[in-house]
Write a protein that holds these residues in place. Structure first.
Motif, PDB file in Angstrom:
ATOM      1  N   TYR A 141       1.424   6.569   0.231  1.00 42.95           N
ATOM      2  CA  TYR A 141       2.084   5.672   1.197  1.00 42.95           C
ATOM      3  C   TYR A 141       1.051   4.751   1.862  1.00 42.95           C
ATOM      4  O   TYR A 141       1.261   3.536   1.962  1.00 42.95           O
ATOM      5  CB  TYR A 141       2.823   6.495   2.244  1.00 42.95           C
ATOM      6  CG  TYR A 141       3.255   5.688   3.447  1.00 42.95           C
ATOM      7  CD1 TYR A 141       4.395   4.887   3.395  1.00 42.95           C
ATOM      8  CD2 TYR A 141       2.503   5.712   4.624  1.00 42.95           C
ATOM      9  CE1 TYR A 141       4.783   4.133   4.492  1.00 42.95           C
ATOM     10  CE2 TYR A 141       2.885   4.959   5.720  1.00 42.95           C
ATOM     11  CZ  TYR A 141       4.021   4.174   5.657  1.00 42.95           C
ATOM     12  OH  TYR A 141       4.399   3.408   6.741  1.00 42.95           O
ATOM     13  N   LEU A 142      -0.044   5.331   2.324  1.00 41.02           N
ATOM     14  CA  LEU A 142      -1.065   4.525   2.990  1.00 41.02           C
ATOM     15  C   LEU A 142      -1.678   3.503   2.040  1.00 41.02           C
ATOM     16  O   LEU A 142      -1.928   2.352   2.417  1.00 41.02           O
ATOM     17  CB  LEU A 142      -2.157   5.440   3.555  1.00 41.02           C
ATOM     18  CG  LEU A 142      -1.757   6.365   4.702  1.00 41.02           C
ATOM     19  CD1 LEU A 142      -2.927   7.260   5.078  1.00 41.02           C
ATOM     20  CD2 LEU A 142      -1.278   5.575   5.913  1.00 41.02           C
ATOM     21  N   HIS A 143      -1.916   3.920   0.816  1.00 40.02           N
ATOM     22  CA  HIS A 143      -2.621   3.057  -0.140  1.00 40.02           C
ATOM     23  C   HIS A 143      -1.756   1.866  -0.563  1.00 40.02           C
ATOM     24  O   HIS A 143      -2.206   0.721  -0.538  1.00 40.02           O
ATOM     25  CB  HIS A 143      -3.014   3.887  -1.364  1.00 40.02           C
ATOM     26  CG  HIS A 143      -3.868   3.155  -2.347  1.00 40.02           C
ATOM     27  ND1 HIS A 143      -5.239   3.049  -2.206  1.00 40.02           N
ATOM     28  CD2 HIS A 143      -3.567   2.474  -3.483  1.00 40.02           C
ATOM     29  CE1 HIS A 143      -5.733   2.356  -3.216  1.00 40.02           C
ATOM     30  NE2 HIS A 143      -4.744   1.990  -4.003  1.00 40.02           N
ATOM     31  N   PHE A 144      -0.514   2.154  -0.948  1.00 34.96           N
ATOM     32  CA  PHE A 144       0.302   1.104  -1.559  1.00 34.96           C
ATOM     33  C   PHE A 144       1.219   0.392  -0.561  1.00 34.96           C
ATOM     34  O   PHE A 144       1.571  -0.763  -0.783  1.00 34.96           O
ATOM     35  CB  PHE A 144       1.161   1.685  -2.688  1.00 34.96           C
ATOM     36  CG  PHE A 144       0.351   2.128  -3.877  1.00 34.96           C
ATOM     37  CD1 PHE A 144      -0.328   1.208  -4.658  1.00 34.96           C
ATOM     38  CD2 PHE A 144       0.246   3.471  -4.201  1.00 34.96           C
ATOM     39  CE1 PHE A 144      -1.073   1.605  -5.744  1.00 34.96           C
ATOM     40  CE2 PHE A 144      -0.496   3.883  -5.289  1.00 34.96           C
ATOM     41  CZ  PHE A 144      -1.159   2.945  -6.063  1.00 34.96           C
ATOM     42  N   TYR A 145       1.590   1.065   0.530  1.00 32.70           N
ATOM     43  CA  TYR A 145       2.537   0.448   1.461  1.00 32.70           C
ATOM     44  C   TYR A 145       1.852  -0.017   2.744  1.00 32.70           C
ATOM     45  O   TYR A 145       1.923  -1.200   3.099  1.00 32.70           O
ATOM     46  CB  TYR A 145       3.665   1.427   1.803  1.00 32.70           C
ATOM     47  CG  TYR A 145       4.742   0.817   2.661  1.00 32.70           C
ATOM     48  CD1 TYR A 145       5.721   0.006   2.095  1.00 32.70           C
ATOM     49  CD2 TYR A 145       4.773   1.046   4.037  1.00 32.70           C
ATOM     50  CE1 TYR A 145       6.716  -0.560   2.892  1.00 32.70           C
ATOM     51  CE2 TYR A 145       5.756   0.480   4.836  1.00 32.70           C
ATOM     52  CZ  TYR A 145       6.723  -0.321   4.257  1.00 32.70           C
ATOM     53  OH  TYR A 145       7.696  -0.888   5.038  1.00 32.70           O
ATOM     54  N   ALA A 146       1.161   0.893   3.413  1.00 38.14           N
ATOM     55  CA  ALA A 146       0.552   0.531   4.697  1.00 38.14           C
ATOM     56  C   ALA A 146      -0.609  -0.444   4.522  1.00 38.14           C
ATOM     57  O   ALA A 146      -0.732  -1.422   5.256  1.00 38.14           O
ATOM     58  CB  ALA A 146       0.082   1.794   5.424  1.00 38.14           C
ATOM     59  N   HIS A 147      -1.481  -0.164   3.541  1.00 39.59           N
ATOM     60  CA  HIS A 147      -2.663  -1.008   3.323  1.00 39.59           C
ATOM     61  C   HIS A 147      -2.463  -2.047   2.224  1.00 39.59           C
ATOM     62  O   HIS A 147      -3.332  -2.897   2.018  1.00 39.59           O
ATOM     63  CB  HIS A 147      -3.871  -0.132   2.985  1.00 39.59           C
ATOM     64  CG  HIS A 147      -4.217   0.843   4.070  1.00 39.59           C
ATOM     65  ND1 HIS A 147      -4.895   2.016   3.823  1.00 39.59           N
ATOM     66  CD2 HIS A 147      -3.967   0.822   5.406  1.00 39.59           C
ATOM     67  CE1 HIS A 147      -5.049   2.682   4.964  1.00 39.59           C
ATOM     68  NE2 HIS A 147      -4.499   1.972   5.938  1.00 39.59           N
ATOM     69  N   VAL A 148      -1.346  -1.959   1.513  1.00 41.11           N
ATOM     70  CA  VAL A 148      -0.971  -2.924   0.464  1.00 41.11           C
ATOM     71  C   VAL A 148      -2.131  -3.144  -0.504  1.00 41.11           C
ATOM     72  O   VAL A 148      -2.575  -4.279  -0.746  1.00 41.11           O
ATOM     73  CB  VAL A 148      -0.517  -4.275   1.085  1.00 41.11           C
ATOM     74  CG1 VAL A 148       0.259  -5.083   0.044  1.00 41.11           C
ATOM     75  CG2 VAL A 148       0.340  -4.061   2.316  1.00 41.11           C
TER      76      VAL A 148
END
Length: 400
Positions: A141-148
């Motif tokens: 989630y952090l890698h692909f969504y939060a930090h794009v």
């Protein structure tokens, strides 16, 4: 016998050890900071283990009689590391000595827990599998969504598992454990399959070739030590998936070349042979300088050469003896859940330490999952066999 065993049988000791070892397994990802992670292990593992040693002489005598070779190899290994303080170049010699003590307290926690709560080790690894799978989900989630981040960028975990390589190894171990806990019933199996997909996907997305290879090797070896049709189906499915993945995404893994590993290994062997018997001593800093990387590497990227550089051939042989005994302990108990968990872990770790995780006496960290955790699991199996014999002898004595 009861008076001697009373201390480590006490409920608060057992509960604290359970919490402490679970913190070790899951806190690697979920701990807010490294300092809190270390403090949690100190308070919930090392301290209760030290207290529980009081009055446990009969237990350790039984463990020694059950597997004297393993115990002797482990004690000799730790003793040799301590003796090397006489010639070490470490700036603070007492620090490595403390770490030897910490390692020994960590290891004794497993037998102390196993003999009182035989199902505890399996429960700990089951819960840790779930916790680490959720950490993998949060990382995605952090890698692909939060930090794009773009899809091709290497995935890192959270907490102390943030490093793509070391985090990959931790999640690979959790995946190997998870394959031994497949539940009954279709709904639960589908849910568990989702957790395994998260763990396997995390390892692949780290693009760590060492972690992927170690995981693949461990899973493909399952039919040899697990047996049954399910093991063959899992191994076959993973082999097909790995082949398809390499054909589709092989460029990801090969674009970084071999990352200086052959040159590092050759130079590390050369350094080891400069002081072949004694080594530099525990805690000594060194740099592996190659022609292609004159700045040098902080370690040898291979646990065996690292041990050889620090503790010489004597230390290397002692460590190999400890590791072989660890493997044999799992092989003897391969019919049990705990034995299979150990075998999957030690096989994965044996591959992993060939290219990474060249640290053995550091503070608790991801590398401990590949070194001291398998040894602790093996000691728990030895203690279980010893406790069964102790119980049988007590029953026979009471019947007379």
């Amino acid at each position: 016998m009861k008076l001697e065993m009373r201390m480590y049988e006490q409920r608060w000791i057992q509960l604290t050890l359970l919490i402490g070892l679970l913190w070790f397994l899951m806190g690697i990802a979920w701990a807010p900071s490294n300092k809190l992670y270390q403090q949690g292990i100190a308070l919930a593992v090392w301290l209760p283990a030290l207290i529980a040693l009081w009055g446990s002489r009969a237990l350790w005598g039984a463990v020694w009689r059950e597997n004297p070779l393993f115990c002797a190899a482990l004690l000799a290994w730790c003793a040799w590391a301590a003796i090397s303080l006489f010639w070490t170049a470490a700036e603070e010699p007492l620090k490595p000595l403390k770490r030897i003590v910490y390692v020994m307290l960590f290891l004794v926690a497993f037998p102390l827990l196993q003999v009182v709560r035989p199902q505890a080790i399996g429960l700990l690894l089951r819960v840790a599998t779930i916790g680490l799978a959720l950490a993998a989900l949060w990382s995605l989630y952090l890698h692909f969504y939060a930090h794009v981040r773009p899809f091709g960028e290497r995935l890192g975990g959270i907490g102390e598992a943030a490093h793509p390589i070391l985090g990959g190894y931790v999640m690979a171990l959790a995946a190997v454990w998870g394959l031994q806990f497949i539940p009954r019933g279709l709904p639960l199996r589908l849910l568990w399959a989702g957790l395994l997909v998260l763990l396997f996907g995390f390892v692949v997305l780290t693009q760590s070739r060492g972690a992927c290879l170690a995981l693949l090797f461990s899973v493909l070896s399952m039919p040899l030590w697990s047996g049954g049709r399910r093991a063959w189906l899992i191994a076959g499915g993973i082999a097909v998936g790995a082949l398809v993945g390499m054909l589709r995404f092989g460029s990801w893994f090969m674009e970084r070349g071999v990352s200086y590993r052959p040159e590092i290994f050759a130079e590390s062997v050369s350094m080891m042979l400069q002081r072949p018997w004694l080594g530099l001593g525990i805690g000594s800093d060194y740099h592996v300088v190659t022609a292609n990387y004159p700045a040098g590497f902080d370690h040898s990227h291979n646990l065996l050469t690292h041990v050889g550089i620090e503790l010489g051939l004597v230390g290397l042989l002692l460590w190999l003896a400890v590791w072989l005994c660890t493997l044999l302990a799992g092989w003897r108990e391969r019919a049990t859940l705990e034995g299979r968990l150990l075998l999957g872990s030690v096989i994965l770790a044996s591959v992993a330490v060939q290219t990474d995780a060249a640290s053995i006496w550091g503070t608790p960290r991801a590398e401990w999952f590949l070194t001291w955790l398998p040894v602790g699991l093996a000691l728990a199996l030895v203690a279980r066999a010893a406790s069964v014999k102790m119980s049988d002898s007590v029953k026979m004595a009471s019947q007379r």
